[in-house]
Design an enzyme around this catalytic site. Structure first.
Site, PDB file in Angstrom:
ATOM      1  N   HIS A   1      -4.893  -3.730 -65.821  1.00  0.00           N
ATOM      2  CA  HIS A   1      -5.883  -3.318 -64.710  1.00  0.00           C
ATOM      3  C   HIS A   1      -6.825  -2.793 -65.275  1.00  0.00           C
ATOM      4  O   HIS A   1      -7.920  -2.388 -64.579  1.00  0.00           O
ATOM      5  CB  HIS A   1      -5.248  -2.564 -63.516  1.00  0.00           C
ATOM      6  CG  HIS A   1      -4.916  -1.255 -64.057  1.00  0.00           C
ATOM      7  ND1 HIS A   1      -3.790  -0.907 -64.704  1.00  0.00           N
ATOM      8  CD2 HIS A   1      -5.692   0.062 -63.896  1.00  0.00           C
ATOM      9  CE1 HIS A   1      -3.877   0.526 -64.879  1.00  0.00           C
ATOM     10  NE2 HIS A   1      -5.001   1.004 -64.402  1.00  0.00           N
TER      11      HIS A   1
HETATM   12  C1  UD1 Z   1      -8.220   3.359 -61.003  1.00  0.00           C
HETATM   13  C2  UD1 Z   1      -8.401   4.447 -61.794  1.00  0.00           C
HETATM   14  C3  UD1 Z   1      -7.787   4.182 -63.185  1.00  0.00           C
HETATM   15  C4  UD1 Z   1      -6.254   4.179 -62.942  1.00  0.00           C
HETATM   16  C5  UD1 Z   1      -5.831   3.180 -61.853  1.00  0.00           C
HETATM   17  C6  UD1 Z   1      -4.583   3.166 -61.281  1.00  0.00           C
HETATM   18  C7  UD1 Z   1     -10.816   5.263 -61.966  1.00  0.00           C
HETATM   19  C8  UD1 Z   1     -12.181   5.065 -62.315  1.00  0.00           C
HETATM   20  N1  UD1 Z   1      -9.802   4.237 -62.322  1.00  0.00           N
HETATM   21  O1  UD1 Z   1      -8.357   2.313 -61.309  1.00  0.00           O
HETATM   22  O2  UD1 Z   1      -7.989   5.166 -64.126  1.00  0.00           O
HETATM   23  O3  UD1 Z   1      -5.533   3.662 -64.075  1.00  0.00           O
HETATM   24  O4  UD1 Z   1      -6.774   3.636 -60.696  1.00  0.00           O
HETATM   25  O5  UD1 Z   1      -3.989   2.265 -60.784  1.00  0.00           O
HETATM   26  O6  UD1 Z   1     -10.717   5.991 -60.883  1.00  0.00           O
HETATM   27  N2  UD1 Z   1      -8.238  -2.320 -54.834  1.00  0.00           N
HETATM   28  C9  UD1 Z   1      -7.438  -2.844 -53.671  1.00  0.00           C
HETATM   29  N3  UD1 Z   1      -6.631  -1.888 -53.227  1.00  0.00           N
HETATM   30  C10 UD1 Z   1      -6.342  -0.829 -53.432  1.00  0.00           C
HETATM   31  C11 UD1 Z   1      -6.967  -0.314 -54.462  1.00  0.00           C
HETATM   32  C12 UD1 Z   1      -7.936  -0.838 -54.984  1.00  0.00           C
HETATM   33  O7  UD1 Z   1      -7.800  -3.969 -53.235  1.00  0.00           O
HETATM   34  O8  UD1 Z   1      -5.546  -0.180 -52.600  1.00  0.00           O
HETATM   35  C13 UD1 Z   1      -9.001  -3.109 -55.541  1.00  0.00           C
HETATM   36  C14 UD1 Z   1     -10.674  -2.988 -54.933  1.00  0.00           C
HETATM   37  O9  UD1 Z   1     -11.158  -4.399 -55.235  1.00  0.00           O
HETATM   38  C15 UD1 Z   1     -11.114  -2.114 -55.917  1.00  0.00           C
HETATM   39  C16 UD1 Z   1     -10.564  -2.295 -57.120  1.00  0.00           C
HETATM   40  O10 UD1 Z   1      -9.016  -2.772 -56.934  1.00  0.00           O
HETATM   41  O11 UD1 Z   1     -12.550  -2.130 -55.998  1.00  0.00           O
HETATM   42  C17 UD1 Z   1     -10.407  -1.212 -58.412  1.00  0.00           C
HETATM   43  O12 UD1 Z   1      -9.938  -0.091 -57.606  1.00  0.00           O
HETATM   44  P1  UD1 Z   1     -10.404   1.529 -58.314  1.00  0.00           P
HETATM   45  O13 UD1 Z   1      -9.651   2.470 -57.493  1.00  0.00           O
HETATM   46  O14 UD1 Z   1     -11.848   1.666 -58.149  1.00  0.00           O
HETATM   47  O15 UD1 Z   1     -10.064   1.413 -59.608  1.00  0.00           O
HETATM   48  P2  UD1 Z   1      -8.760   1.103 -60.481  1.00  0.00           P
HETATM   49  O16 UD1 Z   1      -8.721  -0.177 -61.387  1.00  0.00           O
HETATM   50  O17 UD1 Z   1      -7.630   0.926 -59.282  1.00  0.00           O
HETATM   51  N1  UDP Z   2       3.734   1.152 -61.270  1.00  0.00           N
HETATM   52  C1  UDP Z   2       4.440   0.947 -60.274  1.00  0.00           C
HETATM   53  N2  UDP Z   2       4.403  -0.372 -59.545  1.00  0.00           N
HETATM   54  C2  UDP Z   2       3.738  -1.149 -60.319  1.00  0.00           C
HETATM   55  C3  UDP Z   2       3.065  -0.920 -61.420  1.00  0.00           C
HETATM   56  C4  UDP Z   2       2.980   0.240 -61.811  1.00  0.00           C
HETATM   57  O1  UDP Z   2       4.813   1.904 -59.504  1.00  0.00           O
HETATM   58  O2  UDP Z   2       3.992  -2.217 -60.006  1.00  0.00           O
HETATM   59  C5  UDP Z   2       3.690   2.525 -61.598  1.00  0.00           C
HETATM   60  C6  UDP Z   2       3.971   2.909 -63.082  1.00  0.00           C
HETATM   61  O3  UDP Z   2       5.490   3.030 -63.178  1.00  0.00           O
HETATM   62  C7  UDP Z   2       3.411   4.160 -63.554  1.00  0.00           C
HETATM   63  C8  UDP Z   2       2.220   4.280 -62.692  1.00  0.00           C
HETATM   64  O4  UDP Z   2       2.300   3.067 -61.724  1.00  0.00           O
HETATM   65  O5  UDP Z   2       4.155   5.216 -63.130  1.00  0.00           O
HETATM   66  C9  UDP Z   2       1.245   3.707 -63.439  1.00  0.00           C
HETATM   67  O6  UDP Z   2      -0.169   3.421 -62.540  1.00  0.00           O
HETATM   68  P1  UDP Z   2      -0.925   2.655 -63.292  1.00  0.00           P
HETATM   69  O7  UDP Z   2      -0.918   1.744 -64.375  1.00  0.00           O
HETATM   70  O8  UDP Z   2      -1.777   1.739 -61.769  1.00  0.00           O
HETATM   71  O9  UDP Z   2      -2.176   3.658 -63.925  1.00  0.00           O
HETATM   72  P2  UDP Z   2      -2.396   4.386 -65.161  1.00  0.00           P
HETATM   73  O10 UDP Z   2      -1.059   5.060 -65.414  1.00  0.00           O
HETATM   74  O11 UDP Z   2      -3.209   3.279 -66.135  1.00  0.00           O
HETATM   75  O12 UDP Z   2      -3.462   5.407 -65.005  1.00  0.00           O
END
Ligand code: UD1
Ligand code: UDP
Length: 351
Positions: A202
């Site tokens: 992601h």
């Molecule tokens: C964010 C964090 C990242 C973390 C990740 C965990 C920042 C800058 N990034 O990234 O460090 O690793 O969360 O998963 O804060 N979206 C949905 N539904 C949701 C959430 C997101 O559709 O419930 C989609 C939206 O299109 C959104 C995109 O995902 O624009 C990105 O979501 P965002 O929270 O901005 O960043 P992540 O890539 O999730």
């Molecule tokens: N995770 C989860 N379900 C999924 C994918 C990830 O519960 O389908 C959990 C994973 O085990 C870890 C956390 O989400 O505990 C990590 O989150 P993510 O990869 O979104 O963010 P990051 O750690 O890179 O910030």
């Protein structure tokens, strides 16, 4: 009783909070604020239900926006909550926009901030998370560092950390038996244990259209099925790039984001983990799995030093990097699973 406000908003923060919340509640009045950064049922609510996390006291419902708009909106709404609740301390986790927004808001209101998972560095300023971490660490009053490497990173910036171990290990140990006992037959798609790779992806860089196309194409050539839990951000780009038939792109089976237990079960029963997630790299290490990290660098360098994790940017030549020959060496770099107890104790001393 002293009052603590915890600010969370993204998937990994719910998991970290699940580990720490109960400890905090033994000694403090704990108020939880969900910024609403993640909002889909399986990116947010599922964790509260499954892991028995108390429902947030406030949900700021910020949702998805540009970085500046999202951070600004969170700050505005957090300021209101902090004015109403008057916390003695604010707790933040990791490196998301929710983390940085809370650190900026609280520090300008002279509220002490504790940063859990302080001192992580990728030394790559193109990562939004690296910017968030540096600011959050600089503004926080207590820096809870999970590893010796993170302590060293803080020292090099003239900051002082407290070594606690990693709250993600606390969560992993707390919920492992639950994950081990669950049936994932319907998710595992008839595949046998140790016969498939489990994947998540992601990161901003990896979900750029051109990059994601290359990564998926490279992974589709590995000689095993791949179960891919697709983050909503990644799903949007996949939809623009590929014709997905029956939830498959060649050997890659796409599934919805999973709850924590299913996810740990899928990971623990896999042969190999392919990811760019910080959290999953560590959990796979805790489970002693071989990991391919689709990045140029990692903050969790110990997983690479141990021999379990191999960096493979863009999944380039991934088939050459998958090897089970060398013998990795597991060490408890991430503590003893009591980080939450240590964190809670230190906050008590501070307040
Ligand atoms: C964010 C964090 C990242 C973390 C990740 C965990 C920042 C800058 N990034 O990234 O460090 O690793 O969360 O998963 O804060 N979206 C949905 N539904 C949701 C959430 C997101 O559709 O419930 C989609 C939206 O299109 C959104 C995109 O995902 O624009 C990105 O979501 P965002 O929270 O901005 O960043 P992540 O890539 O999730
Ligand atoms: N995770 C989860 N379900 C999924 C994918 C990830 O519960 O389908 C959990 C994973 O085990 C870890 C956390 O989400 O505990 C990590 O989150 P993510 O990869 O979104 O963010 P990051 O750690 O890179 O910030």
């Amino acid at each position: 009783m002293k009052k603590i406000v915890t600010v969370i908003g993204a998937r990994p923060q719910f998991i970290k909070h699940a580990a720490l919340q109960n400890e905090l509640r033994k000694s403090f009045k704990e108020i939880t604020v969900h910024t609403g950064q993640h909002y889909d049922e399986n990116m947010s609510d599922i964790f509260f239900k499954e892991m028995g996390i108390k429902k947030p006291d406030y949900n700021l419902e910020v949702g998805s926006m540009s970085h500046a708009a999202q951070t600004g909106c969170m700050m505005e709404r957090l300021e209101d909550v902090f004015l109403q609740t008057k916390p003695d301390m604010v707790i933040i986790y990791g490196d998301t926009n929710s983390t940085v927004a809370a650190s900026l808001t609280a520090s300008k209101m002279h509220i002490p901030v504790s940063h859990v998972e302080a001192g992580l560095r990728s030394f790559n300023m193109r990562m939004p998370e690296e910017i968030n971490r540096i600011i959050a660490d600089r503004l926080s009053d207590i820096l809870f560092a999970p590893t010796k490497t993170s302590m060293k990173n803080l020292r090099e910036e003239n900051l002082k950390g407290i070594l606690t171990g990693d709250v993600m290990l606390d969560a992993f140990l707390k919920y492992k038996s639950k994950a081990d006992s669950i049936d994932i037959e319907d998710v595992i798609l008839g595949l046998k244990e140790d016969s498939y790779a489990y994947m998540t992806l992601h990161r901003a860089e990896n979900t750029l259209k051109g990059n994601l196309k290359k990564i998926i194409n490279n992974i589709s050539k590995i000689p095993m099925p791949v179960i891919f839990s697709v983050h909503p951000r990644t799903l949007k780009v996949i939809g623009e790039l590929f014709q997905v038939k029956q939830n498959r792109i060649k050997n890659i089976h796409l599934i919805d984001p999973q709850g924590y237990f299913n996810n740990i079960a899928l990971m623990s029963r896999s042969l190999l983990v392919i990811t760019d997630s910080g959290g999953l790299q560590k959990e796979a290490y805790f489970a002693k799995k071989r990991i391919i990290t689709v990045r140029e660098e990692t903050e969790w360098t110990e997983t690479v030093d141990s021999g379990y994790n191999t960096l493979c940017p863009m999944a380039e030549e991934i088939h050459k990097k998958i090897s089970f020959k060398r013998k990795p060496l597991y060490k408890n770099y991430y503590g003893d699973g009591d980080a939450s107890i240590k964190i809670s104790r230190r906050i008590k001393e501070y307040l």
